[in-house]
Design a protein around this motif. Structure first.
Motif, PDB file in Angstrom:
ATOM      1  N   ALA A  19      43.419  47.351  54.863  1.00 41.34           N
ATOM      2  CA  ALA A  19      44.034  46.038  55.068  1.00 41.34           C
ATOM      3  C   ALA A  19      43.702  45.088  53.919  1.00 41.34           C
ATOM      4  N   LEU A  20      42.466  45.110  53.447  1.00 43.78           N
ATOM      5  CA  LEU A  20      42.085  44.264  52.316  1.00 43.78           C
ATOM      6  C   LEU A  20      42.867  44.668  51.073  1.00 43.78           C
ATOM      7  N   SER A  21      42.965  45.958  50.827  1.00 47.06           N
ATOM      8  CA  SER A  21      43.704  46.457  49.667  1.00 47.06           C
ATOM      9  C   SER A  21      45.159  45.989  49.709  1.00 47.06           C
ATOM     10  N   MET A  22      45.779  46.086  50.860  1.00 47.00           N
ATOM     11  CA  MET A  22      47.172  45.656  51.004  1.00 47.00           C
ATOM     12  C   MET A  22      47.307  44.147  50.814  1.00 47.00           C
ATOM     13  N   THR A  23      46.344  43.393  51.304  1.00 45.18           N
ATOM     14  CA  THR A  23      46.359  41.933  51.137  1.00 45.18           C
ATOM     15  C   THR A  23      46.244  41.573  49.663  1.00 45.18           C
ATOM     16  N   LEU A  24      45.354  42.242  48.953  1.00 46.44           N
ATOM     17  CA  LEU A  24      45.200  41.985  47.513  1.00 46.44           C
ATOM     18  C   LEU A  24      46.498  42.302  46.774  1.00 46.44           C
ATOM     19  N   GLU A  25      47.117  43.418  47.093  1.00 43.59           N
ATOM     20  CA  GLU A  25      48.377  43.792  46.441  1.00 43.59           C
ATOM     21  C   GLU A  25      49.465  42.759  46.703  1.00 43.59           C
ATOM     22  N   ARG A  26      49.542  42.253  47.941  1.00 39.39           N
ATOM     23  CA  ARG A  26      50.536  41.211  48.259  1.00 39.39           C
ATOM     24  C   ARG A  26      50.288  39.943  47.453  1.00 39.39           C
ATOM     25  N   ARG A  27      49.043  39.709  47.079  1.00 37.74           N
ATOM     26  CA  ARG A  27      48.688  38.528  46.272  1.00 37.74           C
ATOM     27  C   ARG A  27      48.830  38.804  44.775  1.00 37.74           C
ATOM     28  N   GLY A  28      49.350  39.982  44.439  1.00 35.05           N
ATOM     29  CA  GLY A  28      49.571  40.333  43.039  1.00 35.05           C
ATOM     30  C   GLY A  28      48.328  40.813  42.322  1.00 35.05           C
ATOM     31  N   LEU A  29      47.309  41.223  43.064  1.00 36.00           N
ATOM     32  CA  LEU A  29      46.060  41.701  42.484  1.00 36.00           C
ATOM     33  C   LEU A  29      45.979  43.215  42.616  1.00 36.00           C
ATOM     34  N   GLY A  44      37.097  46.607  44.515  1.00 38.59           N
ATOM     35  CA  GLY A  44      36.930  45.568  43.513  1.00 38.59           C
ATOM     36  C   GLY A  44      38.286  45.097  43.030  1.00 38.59           C
ATOM     37  N   TRP A  45      38.303  43.922  42.426  1.00 35.86           N
ATOM     38  CA  TRP A  45      39.518  43.386  41.828  1.00 35.86           C
ATOM     39  C   TRP A  45      39.125  42.308  40.830  1.00 35.86           C
ATOM     40  N   THR A  46      40.041  41.973  39.958  1.00 31.66           N
ATOM     41  CA  THR A  46      39.814  40.915  38.984  1.00 31.66           C
ATOM     42  C   THR A  46      40.822  39.811  39.230  1.00 31.66           C
ATOM     43  N   GLU A  47      40.325  38.584  39.221  1.00 28.44           N
ATOM     44  CA  GLU A  47      41.181  37.417  39.422  1.00 28.44           C
ATOM     45  C   GLU A  47      40.655  36.271  38.571  1.00 28.44           C
ATOM     46  N   ASP A  48      41.528  35.703  37.758  1.00 28.61           N
ATOM     47  CA  ASP A  48      41.162  34.570  36.902  1.00 28.61           C
ATOM     48  C   ASP A  48      39.919  34.867  36.056  1.00 28.61           C
ATOM     49  N   GLY A  49      39.820  36.075  35.531  1.00 28.53           N
ATOM     50  CA  GLY A  49      38.723  36.446  34.654  1.00 28.53           C
ATOM     51  C   GLY A  49      37.410  36.758  35.346  1.00 28.53           C
ATOM     52  N   VAL A  50      37.408  36.798  36.671  1.00 29.67           N
ATOM     53  CA  VAL A  50      36.197  37.106  37.433  1.00 29.67           C
ATOM     54  C   VAL A  50      36.387  38.461  38.108  1.00 29.67           C
ATOM     55  N   TRP A 120      36.792  37.796  56.038  1.00 33.13           N
ATOM     56  CA  TRP A 120      36.998  38.770  57.106  1.00 33.13           C
ATOM     57  C   TRP A 120      38.481  38.892  57.428  1.00 33.13           C
ATOM     58  N   GLY A 121      38.781  40.023  58.080  1.00 37.39           N
ATOM     59  CA  GLY A 121      40.147  40.288  58.497  1.00 37.39           C
ATOM     60  C   GLY A 121      40.504  39.459  59.708  1.00 37.39           C
ATOM     61  N   PRO A 122      41.769  39.278  59.950  1.00 36.83           N
ATOM     62  CA  PRO A 122      42.879  39.929  59.268  1.00 36.83           C
ATOM     63  C   PRO A 122      43.424  39.157  58.058  1.00 36.83           C
ATOM     64  N   THR A 123      42.954  37.928  57.819  1.00 36.01           N
ATOM     65  CA  THR A 123      43.547  37.118  56.751  1.00 36.01           C
ATOM     66  C   THR A 123      42.846  37.298  55.408  1.00 36.01           C
ATOM     67  N   PHE A 124      41.571  37.644  55.420  1.00 38.06           N
ATOM     68  CA  PHE A 124      40.768  37.823  54.215  1.00 38.06           C
ATOM     69  C   PHE A 124      40.780  36.578  53.327  1.00 38.06           C
ATOM     70  N   LEU A 125      40.716  35.416  53.960  1.00 41.75           N
ATOM     71  CA  LEU A 125      40.593  34.164  53.218  1.00 41.75           C
ATOM     72  C   LEU A 125      39.124  33.968  52.859  1.00 41.75           C
ATOM     73  N   LYS A 126      38.879  33.199  51.824  1.00 44.53           N
ATOM     74  CA  LYS A 126      37.510  32.925  51.405  1.00 44.53           C
ATOM     75  C   LYS A 126      36.868  31.970  52.414  1.00 44.53           C
ATOM     76  N   HIS A 127      35.644  32.295  52.807  1.00 46.12           N
ATOM     77  CA  HIS A 127      34.873  31.459  53.721  1.00 46.12           C
ATOM     78  C   HIS A 127      33.545  31.162  53.038  1.00 46.12           C
ATOM     79  N   GLU A 128      33.508  30.078  52.261  1.00 48.56           N
ATOM     80  CA  GLU A 128      32.290  29.750  51.503  1.00 48.56           C
ATOM     81  C   GLU A 128      31.594  28.581  52.147  1.00 48.56           C
TER      82      GLU A 128
END
Length: 128
Positions: A19-29, A44-50, A120-128
């Motif tokens: 699910a995380l992998s699919m979410t990242l792909e939908r976000r173009g990552l 793992g993934w790279t976004e904005d140089g991180v 966390w799923g299902p949205t995998f939004l950042k929770h900082e």
């Protein structure tokens, strides 16, 4: 050992990684698995140089506190190993990914205070 709980936990882990992998792909990552000589992080993934290094933990049929503590330690270690071995030329950011929202809100602050991100799923939004 409760094999039924282990099977459920393994299935939940794999479903969360997918699910995380699919979410990242939908976000173009581009989600990536670790290379041959890299630590055994889940995704793992790279976004904005991180470079983001994720450890996924299921919470099905287990002690949430134990799973979250284990996952946080793992992802911090993986990120540090990558930094130390110079496998990454960009900043490395550890992410603990849970199957679903934890039962106690303290984990978001705990992860953040350790320099990690919690999602966390299902949205995998950042929770900082």
């Amino acid at each position: 050992m409760n094999l039924e709980a282990l099977d459920k936990g393994t299935a939940a882990h794999e479903a969360t990684v997918t699910a995380l992998s699919m979410t990242l792909e939908r976000r173009g990552l581009l989600p990536q698995r670790p290379g041959l000589h890299a630590p055994a992080f889940d995704l793992g993934w790279t976004e904005d140089g991180v470079i983001y290094i994720a450890e996924v933990k299921s919470l099905t049929g287990t002690d949430q506190t134990q799973q979250i503590r284990l996952g946080l330690g793992q992802v911090l270690d993986y990120a540090q190993q990558i930094r130390q071995t110079r496998l990454a030329s960009s900043p490395v950011h550890p992410v603990l990914v849970l199957e679903h929202e934890p039962s106690h809100p303290r984990w978001t602050e705990t992860a953040s205070s350790a320099g990690a991100e919690l999602m966390w799923g299902p949205t995998f939004l950042k929770h900082e």
